[in-house]
Motif scaffolding. Structure first.
Motif, PDB file in Angstrom:
ATOM      1  N   GLU A   1       0.405  -1.050  -0.030  1.00 57.01           N
ATOM      2  CA  GLU A   1       0.407   0.075   0.071  1.00 57.01           C
ATOM      3  C   GLU A   1       1.063   1.069  -0.151  1.00 57.01           C
ATOM      4  OE1 GLU A   1      -0.158  -2.272   3.166  1.00 57.01           O
ATOM      5  OE2 GLU A   1      -1.476  -3.719   1.059  1.00 57.01           O
ATOM      6  N   GLN A   2       1.690   0.998   0.291  1.00 58.48           N
ATOM      7  CA  GLN A   2       3.049   2.805   0.729  1.00 58.48           C
ATOM      8  C   GLN A   2       4.059   2.136  -0.171  1.00 58.48           C
ATOM      9  OE1 GLN A   2       5.152   2.615   4.095  1.00 58.48           O
ATOM     10  NE2 GLN A   2       3.200   2.362   5.512  1.00 58.48           N
ATOM     11  N   VAL A   3       3.985   1.611  -1.263  1.00 58.71           N
ATOM     12  CA  VAL A   3       4.407   1.574  -2.920  1.00 58.71           C
ATOM     13  C   VAL A   3       4.189   2.536  -3.952  1.00 58.71           C
ATOM     14  CG1 VAL A   3       6.165  -0.039  -4.308  1.00 58.71           C
ATOM     15  CG2 VAL A   3       5.655  -1.092  -2.092  1.00 58.71           C
TER      16      VAL A   3
ATOM     17  N   MET B   1       4.947  -7.130   0.769  1.00 57.52           N
ATOM     18  CA  MET B   1       5.482  -6.792   0.675  1.00 57.52           C
ATOM     19  C   MET B   1       7.019  -6.283  -0.858  1.00 57.52           C
ATOM     20  SD  MET B   1       5.702  -5.764   5.029  1.00 57.52           S
ATOM     21  CE  MET B   1       6.485  -5.684   4.939  1.00 57.52           C
ATOM     22  N   LEU B   2       7.189  -5.294  -0.166  1.00 54.99           N
ATOM     23  CA  LEU B   2       8.085  -5.305  -1.466  1.00 54.99           C
ATOM     24  C   LEU B   2       9.797  -4.573  -0.504  1.00 54.99           C
ATOM     25  CD1 LEU B   2       6.124  -4.171  -4.680  1.00 54.99           C
ATOM     26  CD2 LEU B   2       7.705  -6.124  -4.792  1.00 54.99           C
ATOM     27  N   PRO B   3      10.668  -4.654  -1.614  1.00 56.43           N
ATOM     28  CA  PRO B   3      12.030  -4.717  -0.995  1.00 56.43           C
ATOM     29  C   PRO B   3      12.104  -2.728  -1.773  1.00 56.43           C
ATOM     30  CG  PRO B   3      12.159  -6.116  -2.209  1.00 56.43           C
ATOM     31  CD  PRO B   3      11.084  -6.375  -2.180  1.00 56.43           C
ATOM     32  N   ILE B   4      12.203  -2.033  -1.256  1.00 59.22           N
ATOM     33  CA  ILE B   4      12.302  -1.197  -2.501  1.00 59.22           C
ATOM     34  C   ILE B   4      14.011  -0.092  -1.396  1.00 59.22           C
ATOM     35  CG2 ILE B   4      11.839   1.842  -2.844  1.00 59.22           C
ATOM     36  CD1 ILE B   4      10.236  -1.144  -3.721  1.00 59.22           C
ATOM     37  N   GLN B   5      13.918   0.705  -2.766  1.00 56.51           N
ATOM     38  CA  GLN B   5      15.806   0.869  -2.632  1.00 56.51           C
ATOM     39  C   GLN B   5      15.342   2.558  -2.095  1.00 56.51           C
ATOM     40  OE1 GLN B   5      18.370   1.092  -6.360  1.00 56.51           O
ATOM     41  NE2 GLN B   5      19.164   2.377  -5.801  1.00 56.51           N
ATOM     42  N   ALA B   6      16.665   2.440  -0.852  1.00 54.06           N
ATOM     43  CA  ALA B   6      15.862   4.240   0.119  1.00 54.06           C
ATOM     44  C   ALA B   6      17.329   4.978  -1.221  1.00 54.06           C
ATOM     45  CB  ALA B   6      16.575   4.012   1.234  1.00 54.06           C
ATOM     46  N   PRO B   7      16.058   5.975  -0.588  1.00 49.99           N
ATOM     47  CA  PRO B   7      16.926   7.298  -1.437  1.00 49.99           C
ATOM     48  C   PRO B   7      18.308   7.311  -1.091  1.00 49.99           C
ATOM     49  CG  PRO B   7      15.038   8.379  -0.014  1.00 49.99           C
ATOM     50  CD  PRO B   7      15.295   6.375  -0.479  1.00 49.99           C
TER      51      PRO B   7
ATOM     52  N   LEU C   1       2.798  -3.066  -9.816  1.00 49.98           N
ATOM     53  CA  LEU C   1       1.916  -3.123  -8.180  1.00 49.98           C
ATOM     54  C   LEU C   1       0.848  -3.595  -8.739  1.00 49.98           C
ATOM     55  CD1 LEU C   1       3.676   0.336  -7.374  1.00 49.98           C
ATOM     56  CD2 LEU C   1       4.090  -2.031  -6.739  1.00 49.98           C
ATOM     57  N   ALA C   2      -0.418  -3.724  -9.230  1.00 46.23           N
ATOM     58  CA  ALA C   2      -1.509  -3.696  -9.568  1.00 46.23           C
ATOM     59  C   ALA C   2      -1.718  -5.205  -9.634  1.00 46.23           C
ATOM     60  CB  ALA C   2      -2.714  -3.275 -10.519  1.00 46.23           C
TER      61      ALA C   2
END
Length: 112
Positions: free
Chosen positions: A11-13, A53-59, A43-44
């Motif tokens: 939901e946050q991605v 959950m997804l592993p997202i690269q931090a800025p 995402l859909a």
């Protein structure tokens, strides 16, 4: 520099975010490669594959954050080596250790 990441609930991605790791489904099949830029369509489709959950690269950190982190490292090093006089030529071992630890913590790569 290592890529930092965070695991975010689906939901946050947001579209445009980047995967920090390869995304696998429940059977171990690759859904998306590391570094993929996420789109609305991608995402859909995630719930269909059981992805919550997804592993997202931090800025990358801002210059101000980097400066604050280096200042904190310098303060910590000053505390750890508070009994070492930098100008004392007879305490070579502690001076060399401090130089190596400083180079490692501050990322200067120069331990001389």
């Amino acid at each position: 520099m290592a890529v930092t990441h965070q695991h975010l609930p689906l939901e946050q991605v947001l579209p445009g975010m980047i995967l920090s790791d390869v995304l696998l489904d429940a059977h171990g099949q690759v859904l998306l490669p590391q570094g993929a830029v996420l789109t609305e369509n991608m995402l859909a489709l995630m719930p269909r594959h059981g992805i919550a959950m997804l592993p997202i690269q931090a800025p990358p950190p801002s210059p101000e954050e980097i400066a604050a982190q280096q200042a904190a490292h310098r303060e910590r090093l000053d505390y750890l080596f508070r009994k070492n006089d930098r100008d004392d030529a007879t305490d070579v071992t502690t001076t060399v250790l401090r130089n190596y630890v400083s180079a490692y913590r501050l990322g200067t790569g120069d331990a001389a």
